[in-house]
Design a protein around this motif. Sequence first.
Motif, mmCIF file in Angstrom:
data_model
loop_
_atom_site.group_PDB
_atom_site.id
_atom_site.type_symbol
_atom_site.label_atom_id
_atom_site.label_comp_id
_atom_site.label_asym_id
_atom_site.label_seq_id
_atom_site.Cartn_x
_atom_site.Cartn_y
_atom_site.Cartn_z
ATOM 1 N N VAL A 271 0.822 -1.205 0.000
ATOM 2 C CA VAL A 271 0.000 0.000 0.000
ATOM 3 C C VAL A 271 0.859 1.259 0.000
ATOM 4 O O VAL A 271 0.531 2.255 -0.651
ATOM 5 C CB VAL A 271 -0.944 -0.001 1.222
ATOM 6 N N LEU A 272 1.983 1.224 0.701
ATOM 7 C CA LEU A 272 2.830 2.405 0.837
ATOM 8 C C LEU A 272 3.344 2.877 -0.526
ATOM 9 O O LEU A 272 3.112 4.020 -0.936
ATOM 10 C CB LEU A 272 3.994 2.101 1.779
ATOM 11 N N PHE A 273 4.046 1.989 -1.253
ATOM 12 C CA PHE A 273 4.649 2.400 -2.513
ATOM 13 C C PHE A 273 3.662 2.384 -3.675
ATOM 14 O O PHE A 273 3.961 2.906 -4.745
ATOM 15 C CB PHE A 273 5.866 1.528 -2.828
ATOM 16 N N ALA A 274 2.480 1.797 -3.462
ATOM 17 C CA ALA A 274 1.445 1.893 -4.481
ATOM 18 C C ALA A 274 0.946 3.327 -4.608
ATOM 19 O O ALA A 274 0.544 3.772 -5.684
ATOM 20 C CB ALA A 274 0.281 0.961 -4.158
ATOM 21 N N GLN A 275 0.985 4.067 -3.496
ATOM 22 C CA GLN A 275 0.416 5.411 -3.495
ATOM 23 C C GLN A 275 1.426 6.534 -3.305
ATOM 24 O O GLN A 275 1.213 7.642 -3.792
ATOM 25 C CB GLN A 275 -0.628 5.511 -2.370
ATOM 26 N N MET A 276 2.517 6.273 -2.599
ATOM 27 C CA MET A 276 3.443 7.338 -2.237
ATOM 28 C C MET A 276 4.022 8.108 -3.437
ATOM 29 O O MET A 276 4.078 9.347 -3.400
ATOM 30 C CB MET A 276 4.590 6.783 -1.380
ATOM 31 N N PRO A 277 4.469 7.440 -4.519
ATOM 32 C CA PRO A 277 5.048 8.216 -5.623
ATOM 33 C C PRO A 277 4.093 9.262 -6.197
ATOM 34 O O PRO A 277 4.499 10.401 -6.453
ATOM 35 C CB PRO A 277 5.395 7.141 -6.658
ATOM 36 N N GLU A 278 2.817 8.883 -6.383
ATOM 37 C CA GLU A 278 1.868 9.812 -6.993
ATOM 38 C C GLU A 278 1.279 10.801 -5.992
ATOM 39 O O GLU A 278 1.073 11.974 -6.317
ATOM 40 C CB GLU A 278 0.727 9.037 -7.665
ATOM 41 N N LYS A 279 0.987 10.355 -4.779
ATOM 42 C CA LYS A 279 0.293 11.216 -3.816
ATOM 43 C C LYS A 279 1.232 12.102 -3.010
ATOM 44 O O LYS A 279 0.817 13.163 -2.526
ATOM 45 C CB LYS A 279 -0.566 10.363 -2.873
ATOM 46 N N ILE A 280 2.480 11.678 -2.839
ATOM 47 C CA ILE A 280 3.411 12.449 -2.022
ATOM 48 C C ILE A 280 4.539 13.055 -2.860
ATOM 49 O O ILE A 280 4.743 14.266 -2.873
ATOM 50 C CB ILE A 280 4.011 11.576 -0.895
ATOM 51 N N VAL A 281 5.284 12.194 -3.570
ATOM 52 C CA VAL A 281 6.453 12.660 -4.313
ATOM 53 C C VAL A 281 6.066 13.633 -5.416
ATOM 54 O O VAL A 281 6.679 14.709 -5.575
ATOM 55 C CB VAL A 281 7.221 11.458 -4.916
ATOM 56 N N ARG A 282 5.029 13.294 -6.187
ATOM 57 C CA ARG A 282 4.674 14.127 -7.353
ATOM 58 C C ARG A 282 4.295 15.556 -6.966
ATOM 59 O O ARG A 282 4.870 16.511 -7.527
ATOM 60 C CB ARG A 282 3.560 13.461 -8.154
ATOM 61 N N PRO A 283 3.358 15.788 -6.022
ATOM 62 C CA PRO A 283 3.038 17.180 -5.693
ATOM 63 C C PRO A 283 4.194 17.932 -5.031
ATOM 64 O O PRO A 283 4.412 19.118 -5.317
ATOM 65 C CB PRO A 283 1.836 17.062 -4.745
ATOM 66 N N LEU A 284 4.944 17.245 -4.143
ATOM 67 C CA LEU A 284 6.080 17.909 -3.505
ATOM 68 C C LEU A 284 7.111 18.339 -4.533
ATOM 69 O O LEU A 284 7.642 19.463 -4.475
ATOM 70 C CB LEU A 284 6.725 16.962 -2.489
ATOM 71 N N LEU A 285 7.410 17.472 -5.490
ATOM 72 C CA LEU A 285 8.406 17.781 -6.508
ATOM 73 C C LEU A 285 7.914 18.881 -7.441
ATOM 74 O O LEU A 285 8.690 19.766 -7.836
ATOM 75 C CB LEU A 285 8.736 16.514 -7.305
#
Length: 461
Positions: A164-178
């Motif tokens: 669940v963590l890496f299924a969502q983290m790239p799009e929900k956390i990394v993308r907006p922060l970057l």
Amino acid sequence: MANAERLAKPIAGKSAAITKVLARGGSISFLLNSTGMGLALIMQIVLARLLGAAAYGTYAFVTTVITFLVFPAKLGFDTSIVRLVAAMKAKDEWALIKGLLKRANQLGFAVSLSVTVIGFAILGLRYNEMTGSQLVTYSVGFATIPLLTLATLRQSALQALKDVLFAQMPEKIVRPLLTIGLLLIAVLLLGREADSGLAMICFAVAVAVSYMIGAFVLKKRIGDQIAGVETQYATRYWLKLSLSLMVNGGMYLILGQLSVLLLGMMNSETESGLFSAAVRLATLVSFAITAINMTAAPLLSESYARRDHNQLQQVCTTSGRAGFSFAAVVFIGFAVAGRPLLGLFGAEFTAAYPALLLLSAGQLFGAYCGQTGTMATMTGYHRVLTRVLVIATVLNVALSVALIPLLGMTGAAAASCCAAVTWNAVMAIAIKRKYGIITPVWSFGSRAKKGVPPQSGDSTE
């Protein structure tokens, strides 16, 4: 008596294990979704302030267009991968998992590339009508479609593997922060002029980076299992199933946005805008069950593949009760403080309070009915779900046409509420009759039938 106690211990232990998996996965998903929503809001505020109303409007419109174009490019594989990979993993069918992921990526990339080419062709026809910034925004936006499509398929694969963590983290956390970070660096440190084109370039870079992170994690998760395995395909079945599931995804999308569209067409765009704020808030009622489904969906598919009736019921009951409890709290919050919350959008938005309550009531009833849609999707009962959703959509349209002229946005909300109640109630009854599984979180006067669920959901509907 002693035998009964010995038999009860493994069952109790299994139930506790399922509860623990749902609690852990659901908590992670809930935290990620909550953080993601917060970051998405911050990103929109930063973009609006840096770009200004006109440039932000262009950026927001193009990202909306991209979202709608990615939907058909996925061909429904984002949903079928969750269902099939979870079931295949339960049976150690790694050759088929390898084939499914490979074929889904091939077809998704081909279709998304075609969509991109068509987009550029249309852009070429309108070349003289656009400013330089608009051309950059559309061009870079269209170029992200293949990566966004593949990223969604990768996300589904990790969800099926219960990561669940890496299924969502790239799009929900990394993308907006970057996206926020790159735009601030470009404007504040490099002195670049903030416009929609620059914002879209930052978004595209963030998409590429988040995709690479997710792809790397997926390779690490399944690389050893599929490395020496001969690839097996069932392309015709996979494509048929995926397209069928894509129809359901489209129906959910239509049911969620149809009343907003009809209200704008029949009354005014202003009233439609007020109503859309109520729609956005009402979706928070089902926020928890959506987050929990990231873990519950693969568990349902896995349980069905193993013909484990008890585990199916356990997943439905545990996840449903957790989701409904959250939904009830949010509904009460809207009932008490709905007007002030709507007032955050602007004083005129408080007129949508009755609509907010009706929309929230429909969401609350859906949460009470539990895992109706997910259960049908993960067990091969999706064609029945499609028919029920079509009936609900027709009902929504009929009631909207009748009620909007009389009641405005309240009529639109009443139509949406009735449609939500209808399809959830019908599916709860249908699933009970077919599988003996009770999806409503509390059911009075009935018990689930014990037995083995049939494995012919696709052919016996």
